[in-house]
Design a protein around this motif. Structure first.
Motif, PDB file in Angstrom:
ATOM      1  N   ASP A 345     -11.537   1.104  -2.138  1.00 51.20           N
ATOM      2  CA  ASP A 345     -11.850   0.502  -3.533  1.00 51.20           C
ATOM      3  C   ASP A 345     -11.018  -0.419  -3.951  1.00 51.20           C
ATOM      4  OD1 ASP A 345     -13.899   2.438  -3.054  1.00 51.20           O
ATOM      5  OD2 ASP A 345     -12.907   4.125  -4.226  1.00 51.20           O
ATOM      6  N   ARG A 346      -9.770  -0.185  -3.965  1.00 52.33           N
ATOM      7  CA  ARG A 346      -8.696  -1.189  -4.561  1.00 52.33           C
ATOM      8  C   ARG A 346      -7.282  -1.153  -3.823  1.00 52.33           C
ATOM      9  NH1 ARG A 346      -7.251   2.261  -9.884  1.00 52.33           N
ATOM     10  NH2 ARG A 346      -7.537   4.259  -9.088  1.00 52.33           N
ATOM     11  N   VAL A 347      -6.550  -2.179  -4.307  1.00 58.29           N
ATOM     12  CA  VAL A 347      -5.216  -2.122  -3.841  1.00 58.29           C
ATOM     13  C   VAL A 347      -4.411  -2.036  -4.927  1.00 58.29           C
ATOM     14  CG1 VAL A 347      -3.359  -3.473  -2.603  1.00 58.29           C
ATOM     15  CG2 VAL A 347      -5.714  -3.515  -1.652  1.00 58.29           C
ATOM     16  N   VAL A 348      -3.367  -1.170  -4.878  1.00 60.58           N
ATOM     17  CA  VAL A 348      -2.249  -0.987  -5.943  1.00 60.58           C
ATOM     18  C   VAL A 348      -0.919  -1.651  -5.156  1.00 60.58           C
ATOM     19  CG1 VAL A 348      -0.706   0.758  -7.158  1.00 60.58           C
ATOM     20  CG2 VAL A 348      -3.408   0.932  -6.860  1.00 60.58           C
ATOM     21  N   PHE A 349      -0.354  -2.695  -6.091  1.00 61.79           N
ATOM     22  CA  PHE A 349       0.955  -3.048  -5.484  1.00 61.79           C
ATOM     23  C   PHE A 349       2.340  -2.349  -6.406  1.00 61.79           C
ATOM     24  CE2 PHE A 349      -1.943  -6.470  -4.520  1.00 61.79           C
ATOM     25  CZ  PHE A 349      -1.589  -6.869  -3.328  1.00 61.79           C
ATOM     26  N   ARG A 350       3.190  -1.987  -5.437  1.00 57.86           N
ATOM     27  CA  ARG A 350       4.443  -1.306  -6.084  1.00 57.86           C
ATOM     28  C   ARG A 350       5.606  -2.575  -5.776  1.00 57.86           C
ATOM     29  NH1 ARG A 350       8.049   3.980  -5.844  1.00 57.86           N
ATOM     30  NH2 ARG A 350       6.090   4.684  -6.443  1.00 57.86           N
ATOM     31  N   GLY A 351       6.121  -3.086  -6.677  1.00 52.51           N
ATOM     32  CA  GLY A 351       7.159  -4.402  -6.430  1.00 52.51           C
ATOM     33  C   GLY A 351       6.634  -5.707  -6.514  1.00 52.51           C
ATOM     34  N   ARG A 356       7.912 -11.212  -1.971  1.00 49.40           N
ATOM     35  CA  ARG A 356       7.391 -10.420  -0.693  1.00 49.40           C
ATOM     36  C   ARG A 356       8.386  -9.597  -0.559  1.00 49.40           C
ATOM     37  NH1 ARG A 356       7.056 -16.068   1.193  1.00 49.40           N
ATOM     38  NH2 ARG A 356       4.982 -17.188   0.671  1.00 49.40           N
ATOM     39  N   GLU A 357       8.693  -8.560  -1.463  1.00 53.91           N
ATOM     40  CA  GLU A 357       9.162  -7.262  -1.350  1.00 53.91           C
ATOM     41  C   GLU A 357       8.533  -6.188  -2.491  1.00 53.91           C
ATOM     42  OE1 GLU A 357      13.879  -5.636  -2.623  1.00 53.91           O
ATOM     43  OE2 GLU A 357      13.654  -7.742  -1.819  1.00 53.91           O
ATOM     44  N   PHE A 358       7.642  -5.533  -1.676  1.00 57.09           N
ATOM     45  CA  PHE A 358       6.658  -4.613  -1.998  1.00 57.09           C
ATOM     46  C   PHE A 358       6.012  -3.852  -1.105  1.00 57.09           C
ATOM     47  CE2 PHE A 358       4.329  -8.127  -0.472  1.00 57.09           C
ATOM     48  CZ  PHE A 358       3.108  -7.758  -0.044  1.00 57.09           C
ATOM     49  N   ILE A 359       5.392  -2.644  -1.782  1.00 55.21           N
ATOM     50  CA  ILE A 359       4.580  -1.804  -0.814  1.00 55.21           C
ATOM     51  C   ILE A 359       3.182  -1.907  -1.493  1.00 55.21           C
ATOM     52  CG2 ILE A 359       4.286   0.645  -0.221  1.00 55.21           C
ATOM     53  CD1 ILE A 359       7.059   1.130  -0.861  1.00 55.21           C
ATOM     54  N   ALA A 360       2.210  -2.062  -0.600  1.00 53.18           N
ATOM     55  CA  ALA A 360       0.766  -2.221  -1.056  1.00 53.18           C
ATOM     56  C   ALA A 360       0.206  -0.786  -0.643  1.00 53.18           C
ATOM     57  CB  ALA A 360       0.244  -3.350  -0.338  1.00 53.18           C
ATOM     58  N   MET A 372       1.486  -0.131   3.178  1.00 55.33           N
ATOM     59  CA  MET A 372       2.336  -1.166   3.910  1.00 55.33           C
ATOM     60  C   MET A 372       3.291  -1.579   3.236  1.00 55.33           C
ATOM     61  SD  MET A 372       0.918  -4.930   4.911  1.00 55.33           S
ATOM     62  CE  MET A 372       1.139  -5.819   3.500  1.00 55.33           C
ATOM     63  N   ASN A 373       4.669  -1.502   3.684  1.00 52.31           N
ATOM     64  CA  ASN A 373       5.822  -1.805   3.108  1.00 52.31           C
ATOM     65  C   ASN A 373       6.424  -3.365   3.649  1.00 52.31           C
ATOM     66  OD1 ASN A 373       6.221   0.320   5.230  1.00 52.31           O
ATOM     67  ND2 ASN A 373       8.259  -0.527   5.339  1.00 52.31           N
ATOM     68  N   VAL A 374       6.409  -4.257   2.652  1.00 53.08           N
ATOM     69  CA  VAL A 374       7.101  -5.448   3.076  1.00 53.08           C
ATOM     70  C   VAL A 374       8.458  -5.718   2.673  1.00 53.08           C
ATOM     71  CG1 VAL A 374       6.427  -8.020   2.750  1.00 53.08           C
ATOM     72  CG2 VAL A 374       4.634  -6.565   3.264  1.00 53.08           C
ATOM     73  N   ASN A 375       9.316  -5.676   3.418  1.00 50.39           N
ATOM     74  CA  ASN A 375      10.807  -5.939   3.040  1.00 50.39           C
ATOM     75  C   ASN A 375      11.257  -4.974   2.279  1.00 50.39           C
ATOM     76  OD1 ASN A 375      10.865  -8.392   4.666  1.00 50.39           O
ATOM     77  ND2 ASN A 375      10.281  -9.818   3.158  1.00 50.39           N
TER      78      ASN A 375
END
Length: 410
Positions: A345-351, A356-360, A372-375
């Motif tokens: 339904d949606r994507v929540v971003f943390r960071g 490009r340092e976040f978790i989706a 998905m953890n990015v850097n």
């Protein structure tokens, strides 16, 4: 014909090698045969589009085991040996040289094959696919002399080879039929991150585009012509439009096949003495409640351990969440969970996505399906716990880097 009390593994990649390792570790001391159609002993595939392709890791590091491991563990490793037919009723394989190999239990770990691009010119020299170690060697050599290449397909292989090409100083144009790379896999919100990453590294994208023809001079590719007539010059063309599971052996034998060899949670096929693991297996996942076929390293690493134990009669099931990773430029990423195309339904971003340092997190309602953890590192386990808990979450707290992920599960 070899003795019929043998356990036989068809496919000598990572999955086959790990199955052999597990069978010996679990105490099986009978005849163990590992059949591979390549001349190389079992190796891992991720380095072929990552570290090895970029020259950051040595060739020896791609192999699953040292050369002597198979002899030391009494594994009958037969390289350059293709299996041409399977007779489940007779418990027998036919090999390319006409000989036959009996088995008590069989594991199909035959992997997948890159899909060709069905256009004129696809047979030209300089049109490259990436699946085997020799393919990676050829692409690496091409990067040393090419000035510009075209990559057809904006999936993981396409983007990883693009990043390697740019690191080698080669100009790249990516031709992608969708509006963004990885759109079907990640959805628009996160796909845009990867599009921006490559654009920042001067990659040219042609979205909504299809190749009509690969053009050539004197038998060598010199570019691609798109269906709208656009001509893109190139010294080489890399095709990355997905893979097809090598399930023909099973299908010809009358086993149930549906986007790979259809297996249960024990990785057992429609014949009780034939199992399948890795890229070729479309396995029922107890947590997800559906069959999934995952074309990633973690499946080839972990599924064979369960399949091998099941072959030995142990009560096991493969319920590990799908996991994959990528390294492109200065971006490292790990993905845990499973989301069917359009299944969120949606994507929540943390960071911060800009740095490009976040978790989706992909959500259905207020339940996390995947992360998905990015850097951002050392968070795979809490992400896995968050997904498998099935709990609803407060999305404001989910987005807050100050709230430990573990606190969202308890």
């Amino acid at each position: 014909m070899a003795t019929s009390n043998a356990l036989v593994i068809a496919g000598a990649g990572l999955a086959g090698a790990k199955a052999a390792e597990t069978l010996r570790a679990e105490g099986f001391d009978g005849p163990l045969v590992l059949l591979g159609d390549e001349s190389e002993r079992p190796y891992e595939r991720p380095p072929l589009s990552k570290g090895y392709l970029m020259g950051r890791s040595e060739r020896e590091k791609v192999y699953v085991h040292p050369a002597r491991w198979y002899e030391d563990h009494d594994v009958d490793l037969r390289l350059g040996t293709a299996v041409t037919a399977l007779d489940p009723a007779a418990h027998e394989l036919t090999l390319a040289d006409g000989s036959r190999q009996g088995y008590a239990k069989l594991l199909l770990a035959t992997g997948a094959t890159p899909r060709p691009l069905p256009v004129p010119g696809a047979e030209l020299d300089g049109v490259l696919l990436l699946r085997r170690l020799g393919d990676s060697d050829l692409i690496k050599e091409t990067f040393r002399t090419a000035q510009q290449i075209v990559v057809v397909g904006g999936g993981w292989i396409g983007l990883e080879t693009t990043a390697a090409a740019r690191a080698a100083g080669v100009a790249v144009t990516v031709v992608e039929t969708a509006e963004l790379p990885l759109l079907q896999v990640l959805g628009r919100e996160v796909a845009q991150v990867f599009a921006d990453l490559h654009t920042d590294h001067e990659v040219v994208f042609r979205y909504g585009a299809e190749v009509a023809e690969i053009t050539g001079t004197l038998g060598h590719a010199d570019g691609v012509r798109l269906t709208d007539g656009t001509q893109i010059p190139a010294d080489a063309v890399i095709i990355g439009v997905g893979v097809a599971p090598n399930s023909g052996l099973a299908e010809d034998a009358g086993l149930e096949v549906d986007n790979g060899v259809r297996v249960d949670a024990q990785l057992r096929s429609s014949h009780p003495d034939v199992h399948a693991a890795g890229d070729v297996a479309n396995a029922f996942h107890p947590f997800l409640g559906t069959h999934v076929r995952v074309e990633h390293w973690a499946n080839a690493l972990h599924q064979p351990q369960v399949a091998s134990r099941a072959m030995l009669g142990q009560d096991v099931a493969y319920d590990r969440l799908p996991y994959f990773f990528t390294d492109q430029y200065d971006l490292g990423m790990e993905y845990t969970g499973y989301v069917a195309p359009g299944g969120y339904d949606r994507v929540v971003f943390r960071g911060d996505t800009r740095s490009r340092e976040f978790i989706a997190f992909w959500l259905s309602g207020d339940r996390v399906l995947a992360g998905m953890n990015v850097n951002v590192w050392d968070v795979v386990e809490p992400i896995r716990a968050l997904v498998t808990s099935g709990r609803t979450v407060d999305t404001a707290r989910l987005a807050d880097p100050g709230v430990p992920l573990a606190d969202l599960v308890t």
